[in-house]
Every structure is written in structure tokens, then in C-alpha cells.
Design a protein around this motif. Structure first.
Motif, PDB file in Angstrom:
ATOM      1  N   ALA A  33      85.117 174.896  16.679  1.00 38.89           N
ATOM      2  CA  ALA A  33      86.294 175.625  16.036  1.00 38.89           C
ATOM      3  C   ALA A  33      86.449 174.803  14.364  1.00 38.89           C
ATOM      4  N   LYS A  34      86.164 173.584  14.362  1.00 36.65           N
ATOM      5  CA  LYS A  34      86.187 172.772  13.339  1.00 36.65           C
ATOM      6  C   LYS A  34      85.433 173.378  12.081  1.00 36.65           C
ATOM      7  N   MET A  35      84.058 173.480  12.734  1.00 36.36           N
ATOM      8  CA  MET A  35      83.085 174.083  11.764  1.00 36.36           C
ATOM      9  C   MET A  35      83.134 175.493  11.292  1.00 36.36           C
ATOM     10  N   ALA A  36      83.872 176.298  12.314  1.00 43.34           N
ATOM     11  CA  ALA A  36      84.170 177.624  11.770  1.00 43.34           C
ATOM     12  C   ALA A  36      85.614 177.727  11.110  1.00 43.34           C
ATOM     13  N   GLY A  37      86.180 176.752  11.038  1.00 42.26           N
ATOM     14  CA  GLY A  37      87.680 176.797  10.148  1.00 42.26           C
ATOM     15  C   GLY A  37      88.625 177.315  10.983  1.00 42.26           C
ATOM     16  N   VAL A  38      88.551 177.518  12.211  1.00 40.92           N
ATOM     17  CA  VAL A  38      89.473 178.291  12.971  1.00 40.92           C
ATOM     18  C   VAL A  38      90.161 177.334  13.961  1.00 40.92           C
ATOM     19  N   ASN A  39      91.159 177.873  14.506  1.00 39.38           N
ATOM     20  CA  ASN A  39      91.931 177.389  15.809  1.00 39.38           C
ATOM     21  C   ASN A  39      91.226 177.397  17.082  1.00 39.38           C
ATOM     22  N   LYS A  40      91.063 176.378  17.773  1.00 40.51           N
ATOM     23  CA  LYS A  40      90.323 176.410  19.046  1.00 40.51           C
ATOM     24  C   LYS A  40      90.873 177.745  19.993  1.00 40.51           C
ATOM     25  N   ARG A  41      92.227 177.921  19.905  1.00 40.78           N
ATOM     26  CA  ARG A  41      92.570 178.965  20.670  1.00 40.78           C
ATOM     27  C   ARG A  41      91.847 180.484  20.314  1.00 40.78           C
ATOM     28  N   MET A  42      91.597 180.469  19.270  1.00 42.16           N
ATOM     29  CA  MET A  42      91.159 181.646  18.538  1.00 42.16           C
ATOM     30  C   MET A  42      89.695 181.885  19.375  1.00 42.16           C
ATOM     31  N   ILE A  43      88.819 180.775  19.549  1.00 39.86           N
ATOM     32  CA  ILE A  43      87.622 181.008  20.238  1.00 39.86           C
ATOM     33  C   ILE A  43      87.888 181.593  21.691  1.00 39.86           C
ATOM     34  N   TYR A  44      88.796 180.950  22.235  1.00 36.71           N
ATOM     35  CA  TYR A  44      89.123 181.622  23.689  1.00 36.71           C
ATOM     36  C   TYR A  44      89.736 183.036  23.594  1.00 36.71           C
ATOM     37  N   ALA A  45      90.366 183.205  22.610  1.00 39.89           N
ATOM     38  CA  ALA A  45      90.845 184.647  22.337  1.00 39.89           C
ATOM     39  C   ALA A  45      89.921 185.747  22.445  1.00 39.89           C
ATOM     40  N   TYR A  46      88.783 185.281  21.564  1.00 36.60           N
ATOM     41  CA  TYR A  46      87.605 186.327  21.070  1.00 36.60           C
ATOM     42  C   TYR A  46      86.681 186.403  22.287  1.00 36.60           C
ATOM     43  N   PHE A  47      86.467 185.184  22.932  1.00 34.10           N
ATOM     44  CA  PHE A  47      85.189 184.987  23.895  1.00 34.10           C
ATOM     45  C   PHE A  47      85.634 184.324  25.392  1.00 34.10           C
ATOM     46  N   GLU A  48      86.923 183.910  25.366  1.00 37.38           N
ATOM     47  CA  GLU A  48      87.228 183.772  26.547  1.00 37.38           C
ATOM     48  C   GLU A  48      87.011 182.144  27.232  1.00 37.38           C
ATOM     49  N   SER A  49      85.766 182.097  27.028  1.00 37.40           N
ATOM     50  CA  SER A  49      85.096 180.562  27.453  1.00 37.40           C
ATOM     51  C   SER A  49      83.784 180.302  26.460  1.00 37.40           C
ATOM     52  N   LYS A  50      83.492 178.971  26.758  1.00 35.70           N
ATOM     53  CA  LYS A  50      82.193 178.397  25.891  1.00 35.70           C
ATOM     54  C   LYS A  50      81.138 179.235  26.257  1.00 35.70           C
ATOM     55  N   GLU A  51      81.013 179.402  27.733  1.00 34.89           N
ATOM     56  CA  GLU A  51      79.967 180.105  28.144  1.00 34.89           C
ATOM     57  C   GLU A  51      79.487 181.603  27.880  1.00 34.89           C
ATOM     58  N   ASN A  52      80.756 182.412  27.584  1.00 31.94           N
ATOM     59  CA  ASN A  52      80.731 183.503  27.033  1.00 31.94           C
ATOM     60  C   ASN A  52      80.375 183.610  25.664  1.00 31.94           C
TER      61      ASN A  52
END
Length: 201
Positions: A33-52
Motif C-alpha cells: 500500500a505504501k509503495m502504491a500510494g494507496v490506503n491498505k483498505r483499497m487493496i482489500y477492496a480490489y483483491f480481498e486478500s494478499k493471496e488473491n
């Protein structure tokens, strides 16, 4: 490209770098999230999990390998086609170090996620390309009938991939630079010569 598309692209680019450097287990969503410059919640919103997210990254990097099929000249002789394919694979591996690292990590994962990523289907065209070359060579008696297509696919992969998967250790062990343009070209030609020596009738 929408704002959502741009955000997703940033996440995937950051994830690819971090997964390539640290693997699935070592990667942290906070770091991505930090490298992408986004909020961590955005990652889960798009991909649901680190594995996905990891599975999506695998699918993307393997999809690049399918581009190898385009390096084949349908009008080339079987021998030239083999050389062009091997040269294309060398160029691909040299230009895509993240692919090499992610394949190494996925082997350490015992290929747990490769089926989920559909990578086997994605890279199929590249595998079929070399198989087609060998079949045509056999048809015109350029290549020997006893040559195993699957063994050739495996040999090409191992000779090419291992050159780049050992790019940090081998120069230190041998005390020479193996990865300047001339060295890569020389090794690529040697691999082509060896494969053709086995194939020729």
C-alpha cells in the motif's frame, strides 16, 4: 483509464515488485500500500486478500510469456525458428527479472497458487510454439523422428531459465561477468547449438 483502473494498476505494480523481492510469505500488505500510494483498505477492496493479489500478479507475469509466440517466424526454416525462439526467451528473461524471481518463489511454494492464476493455460501458446517447430522439423526430416518434443521444451526452459535464476551466484563463483550483452549472446548461441545438435536428423 478511470481513477479506479489507475489505482488498481498502481497496486499491481507495487505488488509485483514486493512479491518478486520477498515472496508471498515475506510481503506485507502495508508495504504494498505504501509503495502504491494507496490506503491498505483499497487493496482489500480490489483483491480481498494478499493471496488473491499474489495470484493476480502471477497471472500478469505469466501472460507476458505468451508473447514469445510472436517471436516465431512462420516462414523461417525449423533451425532458424528454434534459434529465434531461444533468442526470444533469453530476451524475455533478461528483460523480466520479476518473472524469474516469482517463478522461483512459486517453486518454493510448491506451486500452490499457479493453478489458481491459470498460468498454465496462459503460457500454453509459448509452449505450443516450440512444439510446433519440432513437429514441422520432423515432418520435413530436418529433425530426427526420435526427438522428444516434451524433452526439448524442458531442455529449452532449463538451459535458459537457470542462466537467469543464477545470475547473482554464478558470477561470484566463476569470478566473471556473465551478464553483459556479449556473454548473454554467446551463451544463447551455445544453447541453440546444443538443442539443434540433438534435434537434427
Amino acid at each position: 483509464m478511470t481513477k479506479g483502473d489507475i489505482t488498481r494498476k498502481k497496486i499491481l505494480e507495487a505488488a509485483e515488485e514486493i512479491f518478486a523481492n520477498k515472496g508471498l510469505a515475506g510481503a506485507r500488505v502495508d508495504e504494498i500500500a505504501k509503495m502504491a500510494g494507496v490506503n491498505k483498505r483499497m487493496i482489500y477492496a480490489y483483491f480481498e486478500s494478499k493471496e488473491n493479489l499474489y495470484v493476480t500478479v502471477l497471472k500478469i507475469v505469466y501472460s507476458r510469456l505468451a508473447e514469445l509466440e510472436k517471436t516465431i517466424d512462420s516462414l523461417a526454416s525449423p533451425e532458424d525458428a528454434v534459434r529465434k525462439f531461444i533468442q526470444g526467451y533469453f530476451n524475455f528473461l533478461n528483460d523480466n527479472p520479476n518473472f524469474v524471481s516469482l517463478v522461483l518463489w512459486e517453486n518454493l511454494n510448491k506451486a500452490e497458487f499457479i493453478d489458481l492464476s491459470e498460468a498454465v493455460k496462459i503460457k500454453h501458446p509459448a509452449v505450443e510454439a516450440i512444439r510446433a517447430i519440432v513437429r514441422i522439423g520432423k515432418k520435413y526430416n530436418v529433425f530426427k523422428e526420435s526427438a522428444s518434443v516434451d524433452e526439448i521444451v524442458m531442455a529449452v526452459n532449463m538451459f535458459c531459465f537457470s542462466y537467469f535464476s543464477n545470475r547473482y551466484t554464478m558470477p561470484k563463483l566463476l569470478g566473471v561477468n556473465l551478464y553483459d550483452k556479449e556473454s548473454i549472446e554467446s551463451y544463447c548461441n551455445m544453447v541453440s547449438d546444443m538443442i539443434l545438435l540433438y534435434l537434427k536428423a
